[in-house]
Design a protein around this motif. Structure first.
Motif, PDB file in Angstrom:
ATOM      1  N   TRP A  38      23.460  20.175  60.064  1.00 38.84           N
ATOM      2  CA  TRP A  38      24.245  19.180  60.446  1.00 38.84           C
ATOM      3  C   TRP A  38      23.384  18.000  60.951  1.00 38.84           C
ATOM      4  O   TRP A  38      22.331  18.281  61.496  1.00 38.84           O
ATOM      5  N   TRP A  39      24.043  16.874  61.401  1.00 44.14           N
ATOM      6  CA  TRP A  39      23.354  15.826  62.020  1.00 44.14           C
ATOM      7  C   TRP A  39      24.091  15.315  63.102  1.00 44.14           C
ATOM      8  O   TRP A  39      25.276  15.687  63.407  1.00 44.14           O
ATOM      9  N   LEU A  47      18.606  15.603  63.202  1.00 46.11           N
ATOM     10  CA  LEU A  47      18.970  16.662  62.125  1.00 46.11           C
ATOM     11  C   LEU A  47      18.688  17.878  62.698  1.00 46.11           C
ATOM     12  O   LEU A  47      17.733  18.514  63.184  1.00 46.11           O
ATOM     13  N   HIS A  68      21.436  14.718  52.432  1.00 47.61           N
ATOM     14  CA  HIS A  68      22.724  14.786  52.383  1.00 47.61           C
ATOM     15  C   HIS A  68      23.041  14.131  54.083  1.00 47.61           C
ATOM     16  O   HIS A  68      23.694  13.280  54.419  1.00 47.61           O
ATOM     17  N   GLU A  69      22.298  14.990  55.012  1.00 43.95           N
ATOM     18  CA  GLU A  69      22.431  14.647  56.203  1.00 43.95           C
ATOM     19  C   GLU A  69      21.890  13.337  56.699  1.00 43.95           C
ATOM     20  O   GLU A  69      22.324  12.588  57.515  1.00 43.95           O
ATOM     21  N   LYS A  70      20.733  13.114  56.191  1.00 42.44           N
ATOM     22  CA  LYS A  70      19.973  11.766  56.384  1.00 42.44           C
ATOM     23  C   LYS A  70      21.031  10.527  55.885  1.00 42.44           C
ATOM     24  O   LYS A  70      21.025   9.575  56.359  1.00 42.44           O
ATOM     25  N   HIS A  72      24.440  10.797  55.686  1.00 35.62           N
ATOM     26  CA  HIS A  72      25.351  10.251  56.990  1.00 35.62           C
ATOM     27  C   HIS A  72      24.651   9.658  58.127  1.00 35.62           C
ATOM     28  O   HIS A  72      25.197   8.556  58.530  1.00 35.62           O
ATOM     29  N   GLU A 109      31.795  12.467  53.391  1.00 34.95           N
ATOM     30  CA  GLU A 109      31.133  13.827  52.665  1.00 34.95           C
ATOM     31  C   GLU A 109      30.814  13.544  51.206  1.00 34.95           C
ATOM     32  O   GLU A 109      29.582  13.696  50.673  1.00 34.95           O
TER      33      GLU A 109
END
Length: 195
Positions: A38-39, A47, A68-70, A72, A109
């Motif tokens: 997660w972030w 991160l 994906h998290e970056k 966000h 998402e």
């Protein structure tokens, strides 16, 4: 307040090493039995990945999860989620705001999935989602939580809808003619005067 509390907990569980400074590229690895990533929003965003996720994900799958998290963090999805949650919590009697909050969560998402899939491929991103969520009970006849994960995986595994070639050609031709219309409108009086 919640963000400060989560950051304090993160610093307690993963303190900075001597000479280390918090930065946007700092990856925090936490000991954990559950594969997760997660972030943590804020300045700078953090991160966080569990050791179980590092054990389960290999190579490009781990890169896809981090992308994906970056995604966000770069798009500041935390602002969208906070605003939609504030509307839903501030006006609980208006069901549209609760639906808006839920849909906003789904859309951010999907946007982050798209960021990861553009860089590492749709199949790799889908496999990474499967690896992270396999033991959570989200797949099967009675999914328990994270109900949108199967739809996200299906979306990544199906080919994106494309317009037929003839329709794309017509749209391209129409778009190419759009700049010509103002020129014709501007020159029409002059052409009439000459003719």
């Amino acid at each position: 307040a919640r963000r400060r509390l989560r950051r304090a907990e993160l610093l307690h569980r993963a303190p900075l090493l001597p000479g280390e400074s918090p930065g946007p590229d700092r990856l925090v690895v936490l000991e954990g039995e559950r594969p997760d990533a997660w972030w943590l929003p804020g300045t700078p965003p953090q991160l966080v990945v569990t050791t179980a996720a590092l054990r389960r994900l290999r190579g490009r799958q781990l890169d896809a999860v981090l992308a994906h998290e970056k995604g966000h963090a770069r798009a500041r999805h935390d602002w969208l989620l906070h605003c939609s949650a504030a509307l839903a919590d501030g006006f609980p009697q208006v069901p549209v705001f609760a639906a808006f909050r839920d849909e906003m969560h789904r859309l951010v998402e999907l946007a982050a999935d798209d960021v990861a899939s553009r860089r590492f491929g749709r199949l790799t991103t889908a496999l990474a989602l499967l690896e992270l969520n396999e033991e959570r009970g989200v797949f099967g006849p009675c999914p328990v939580s994270h109900g949108q994960v199967p739809q996200r995986v299906n979306r990544l595994l199906t080919d994106p809808d494309r317009l037929p070639a003839s329709r794309r050609l017509r749209l391209t031709a129409a778009a190419a003619l759009v700049p010509v219309v103002p020129v014709l409108v501007a020159l029409a009086p002059g052409l009439r005067a000459l003719g």
